[in-house]
Structures are given as structure tokens and as C-alpha cells.
Design an enzyme around this catalytic site. Structure first.
Site, PDB file in Angstrom:
ATOM      1  CG  ASP A   1      -2.250   0.839   1.041  1.00 53.29           C
ATOM      2  OD1 ASP A   1      -2.938   0.938  -0.154  1.00 53.29           O
ATOM      3  OD2 ASP A   1      -1.979   2.127   1.914  1.00 53.29           O
ATOM      4  CB  THR A   2       1.977   3.132  -2.022  1.00 53.89           C
ATOM      5  OG1 THR A   2       2.558   2.786  -2.303  1.00 53.89           O
ATOM      6  CG2 THR A   2       2.319   4.767  -2.316  1.00 53.89           C
TER       7      THR A   2
END
Length: 186
Positions: free
Chosen positions: A67-68
Site C-alpha cells: 500500500d502506498t
């Protein structure tokens, strides 16, 4: 063979770049909306949730979740919900340095190994016309912080400090090290 718990074309391209053998299986994890969370804890929680939602169906297999997010002025910016929100995010990033955090989680059965990577990105000062023209390309729609450094958004960036692949969405060097710690051959 690794299972990538993400439908992100950018993460697939990065894994292809290093010759990783993988298949894609998108899980059922419902992503949280970022609030005032600690960004490192937030991306690790998201990545672990994505990995777990797939790993429960694939016993004995390695699963990668990621996840970014973009963090500007202490606020977590996820993906924009509209063109107006994308414009607002880009105006907020214009002429400033922000942080990009990517959380990665490797899971095999009950074993979970996690890491969060941080990269600093500085935008040049952008005109409203540049921002609107970029948003009209629709590139910002599915990207944290409303830009893609690997695409047209590259012209917005003045400099980066840290891992370029992290800004794209998957810190490859950190993933390689984490895989070694976990006992997985990447």
C-alpha cells in the site's frame, strides 16, 4: 511462486523488471480511508490486510501485499475521488517536499513480515494551468497523491531522495531484503 495481492499495473511492472515469478490474486480487503494515522503504521496495516485476505485462501504460498500513500504537511493523501480533489492535492504539493510511504507485507500461512519505506519527493512550483492539463489526462485518478512519477507526472518532480521504485508503488530493494529475512527466494 509469489502471489501479488494487488491489481496495480505498476506493481506488476516492477516485479516484471526484476524477473520475479508471480501471479495476481486480488483479495477482499476493504481499504481504510486514511485519517490522522501514523503513515508507516497505516501503510503496514493496509499491506498486511491485503496479504492476509489472499493468504487465507492459499495455504503454503507466499503472498505480497502493498500500500502506498503520500504525506504532505502531516496529512495522508490517498487516491483522489474526483478531478477537483486531484487539483487540490497537486496544488498542495506544488513547490514543496512531501513523503511517499509504501508498506509491504509478505505472508506465508501464519508468518508475516512487514516493512515501510519512505522516499522524499520535491515538486517544482506548478501553475494552475499545468495542474489542470495534467488532471485532464486522467493519469492522477488512481494514484496516491494524484500523480504518477513513472508517467506524465515525472515532469512535476524536481528531485527525489530515496527509492524511486517506492514512489512508483513497490520498494524493490526493501522487498528483496525482506524476502531474504523471511526465508523466501525472490
Amino acid at each position: 511462486m509469489l502471489i501479488l495481492a494487488s491489481g496495480s499495473p505498476r506493481r506488476k511492472e516492477l516485479l516484471d523488471q526484476i524477473g520475479a515469478a508471480y501471479e495476481v490474486k486480488v483479495g477482499t480487503y476493504a481499504e481504510d480511508v486514511p485519517k490522522n494515522d501514523d503513515p508507516e503504521k497505516f501503510v503496514i496495516r493496509q499491506a498486511a490486510g491485503k496479504a492476509a485476505s489472499v493468504a487465507e485462501k492459499y495455504t503454503g504460498r507466499w503472498v505480497l501485499g502493498a500500500d502506498t500513500v503520500v504525506v504532505s504537511d502531516g496529512k495522508i493523501l490517498g487516491k483522489p475521488g474526483s478531478d477537483e480533489e486531484a487539483v487540490s492535492m497537486l496544488q498542495q504539493l506544488s513547490g514543496k517536499t512531501h513523503a511517499v510511504y509504501t508498506g509491504i507485507a509478505l505472508q506465508k500461512d501464519d508468518g508475516v513480515w512487514t516493512h515501510a519505506e519512505k522516499t522524499l519527493v520535491t515538486f517544482r512550483t506548478l501553475s494552475d494551468e499545468e495542474i489542470r492539463a495534467y488532471v485532464e489526462t486522467k493519469e492522477p485518478c488512481d494514484k496516491a497523491g494524484a500523480y504518477g512519477i513513472q508517467g506524465r507526472g515525472a515532469v512535476l518532480v524536481e528531485k527525489i531522495e530515496g527509492d524511486y521504485a517506492n514512489v512508483v508503488g513497490l520498494p524493490l530493494s526493501a522487498l528483496y531484503v525482506l524476502a531474504g529475512v523471511a526465508g523466501m527466494c525472490l
